[in-house]
Design an enzyme around this catalytic site. Structure first.
Site, PDB file in Angstrom:
ATOM      1  N   TRP A 127     -31.360  47.873   0.657  1.00 58.12           N
ATOM      2  CA  TRP A 127     -30.026  48.196   0.145  1.00 58.12           C
ATOM      3  C   TRP A 127     -29.956  49.713  -0.063  1.00 58.12           C
ATOM      4  O   TRP A 127     -30.811  50.272  -0.758  1.00 58.12           O
ATOM      5  CB  TRP A 127     -29.803  47.450  -1.172  1.00 58.12           C
ATOM      6  CG  TRP A 127     -28.482  47.668  -1.834  1.00 58.12           C
ATOM      7  CD1 TRP A 127     -27.248  47.639  -1.251  1.00 58.12           C
ATOM      8  CD2 TRP A 127     -28.276  47.922  -3.234  1.00 58.12           C
ATOM      9  NE1 TRP A 127     -26.271  47.866  -2.197  1.00 58.12           N
ATOM     10  CE2 TRP A 127     -26.873  48.046  -3.421  1.00 58.12           C
ATOM     11  CE3 TRP A 127     -29.111  48.058  -4.334  1.00 58.12           C
ATOM     12  CZ2 TRP A 127     -26.305  48.296  -4.669  1.00 58.12           C
ATOM     13  CZ3 TRP A 127     -28.555  48.308  -5.571  1.00 58.12           C
ATOM     14  CH2 TRP A 127     -27.162  48.420  -5.740  1.00 58.12           C
ATOM     15  N   ASP A 208     -35.844  42.523  -6.755  1.00 59.08           N
ATOM     16  CA  ASP A 208     -34.393  42.591  -6.934  1.00 59.08           C
ATOM     17  C   ASP A 208     -33.815  41.287  -6.384  1.00 59.08           C
ATOM     18  O   ASP A 208     -33.911  41.010  -5.190  1.00 59.08           O
ATOM     19  CB  ASP A 208     -33.835  43.798  -6.171  1.00 59.08           C
ATOM     20  CG  ASP A 208     -32.345  44.025  -6.425  1.00 59.08           C
ATOM     21  OD1 ASP A 208     -31.729  43.213  -7.154  1.00 59.08           O
ATOM     22  OD2 ASP A 208     -31.796  45.004  -5.880  1.00 59.08           O
ATOM     23  N   ALA A 210     -30.340  39.406  -6.217  1.00 58.86           N
ATOM     24  CA  ALA A 210     -28.898  39.561  -6.453  1.00 58.86           C
ATOM     25  C   ALA A 210     -28.082  38.405  -5.898  1.00 58.86           C
ATOM     26  O   ALA A 210     -26.874  38.350  -6.122  1.00 58.86           O
ATOM     27  CB  ALA A 210     -28.404  40.869  -5.836  1.00 58.86           C
ATOM     28  N   LYS A 243     -22.608  38.102  -7.860  1.00 55.45           N
ATOM     29  CA  LYS A 243     -22.276  37.254  -6.723  1.00 55.45           C
ATOM     30  C   LYS A 243     -22.256  35.782  -7.096  1.00 55.45           C
ATOM     31  O   LYS A 243     -21.270  35.075  -6.854  1.00 55.45           O
ATOM     32  CB  LYS A 243     -23.260  37.486  -5.567  1.00 55.45           C
ATOM     33  CG  LYS A 243     -23.057  38.795  -4.831  1.00 55.45           C
ATOM     34  CD  LYS A 243     -23.662  39.957  -5.578  1.00 55.45           C
ATOM     35  CE  LYS A 243     -23.518  41.268  -4.809  1.00 55.45           C
ATOM     36  NZ  LYS A 243     -24.065  42.414  -5.570  1.00 55.45           N
TER      37      LYS A 243
END
Length: 395
Positions: A127, A208, A210, A243
């Protein structure tokens, strides 16, 4: 003094948004922005969020500050959702943050406090904001091979070879599931191998996550995370609710620091509190409180899980439809990986020139590295994208 400031590079995705808005064509498709959209192009407010907001409106009596680490119910709910029973609760320090990005930033601050000479290893690609934040903070980075542009799959042999260069105290940033930007994920055996390498080298995982629930389901998406944190003595996990709870603008995230010894958890918790205080004092509460309410209420949680599963299956259906359309148009399985990838994104392996041609000739907007947002599609626009890909792929 301020006159000495220099212009900063524009965000490529935000630039793409501006270009899309300015495009007068009716038949245009935005696949750049990383938000979930339903078949009507709307990012919906989930049913459970609406119900929790109504409850909160009826019962909330104050807007006073929360604690520095945020609502304890939120931290407890997220710990159970992400980590399950992988590690005892008394080994986990946790603090709410402004979104998953805030959790990532706090994690980088934390590792720099613990080891001023730290190097953070990131996947190639990752990212973009990971690298941008690290560069802004002046933290050295190294890349490990991850995505093979030819096969559009994980280059695990390359990853293993590169991680051989780790030194003790380094941090390896991993994606828990639904890798952004590629959609290509590590398998559970591969996560296990990575954990073995980290332990052998004395390096620390930072995960991470997400998109939990957007890949293979809530439990399956957390399997790799849970193995790594259970296998490694110390680890960091940055989780986002943007999300999977659909609360992008509410900025609800959490950073969890897992200690080797429960006796050290209080120090880690105090450090997380301190970092919050230095950066923004108290974290945003509204979104985090809604998530905490949902995860603590059986009925709300069941409804949230059901709607999340509908969203996940809808994206899988779009992936399968696109792969099949491309199979028909190209007469090959070259793009079959799209159905195998998971999450909101996939990377097509096209050149920046081909991506630009799709925008100019077909009104298809995606990032220059050919990452596209699956959730930006619907049944009617999938054929448009397939035709555009097939057309530029012949050039």
């Amino acid at each position: 003094m301020l006159k000495e400031l220099q212009p900063q590079p524009k965000d490529k995705i935000l630039m793409l948004m501006e270009m899309f808005k300015a495009d007068p064509r009716e038949q245009k498709v935005d696949l750049g922005v990383g938000v979930y959209k339903d078949a009507n192009g709307v990012t919906p407010v989930m049913r459970a969020i609406k119900a929790a907001e109504k409850q909160l409106w009826e019962t909330e009596t104050t807007k006073s500050y929360t604690g520095l680490a945020g609502d304890p119910a939120f931290a407890a709910g997220m710990r159970e959702l992400v980590l399950g029973d992988a590690v005892p609760a008394d080994r986990v320090a946790a603090a709410a943050t402004p979104g998953g990005t805030g959790a990532v930033r706090q994690a980088f601050d934390l590792v720099r406090m613990a080891n001023p000479d730290v190097t953070v290893w990131v996947s190639a690609p990752t990212w973009p904001n990971h690298v941008s934040i690290l560069k802004h903070m002046g933290i050295p980075t190294r890349e490990y091979r991850y995505f093979d542009d030819e096969t559009c799959a994980v280059d695990f042999d390359g990853m293993v070879a590169d991680l051989d260069g780790l030194k003790a105290g380094d941090v390896v940033l991993l994606h828990g599931c639904c890798h952004n930007p590629t959609g290509a994920n590590l398998t559970l055996p591969e996560f296990k191998k990575v954990a073995e390498i980290l332990n052998a080298k004395g390096a620390i995982p930072m995960i991470d996550i997400a998109y939990q629930g957007f890949g293979d389901g809530l439990e399956a998406d957390a399997a790799g995370v849970r193995h790594v944190v259970s296998a490694c003595p110390e680890s960091l996990v940055a989780a986002s609710c943007s999300k999977n709870f659909g609360i992008y603008r509410e900025r609800a995230g959490v950073l969890m620091a897992i200690q080797e010894d429960a006796a050290k958890t209080a120090v880690a918790q105090g450090t997380l509190n301190h970092l919050n205080r230095q950066n923004f004092s108290f974290p945003p509460d509204h979104g985090a409180r809604l998530v905490g309410m949902i995860l603590a209420d059986d009925a709300l949680k069941a409804d949230w899980m059901a709607e999340l599963e509908e969203m996940r299956l809808g994206m899988l259906k779009l992936r399968e439809q696109l792969a099949e359309e491309l199979r028909k148009l190209t007469g090959s399985d070259r793009f079959g990986f799209i159905a195998q990838h998971r999450g909101m994104f996939s990377r097509l392996g096209l050149t920046p020139e081909q991506v630009e041609k799709m925008r100019e000739d077909h009104g298809i907007y995606m990032v220059g590295d050919s990452r596209f947002n699956v959730a930006g599609l619907n049944e009617k626009t999938v054929p448009l994208l397939a035709k555009a890909i097939a057309a530029v792929d012949k050039v």
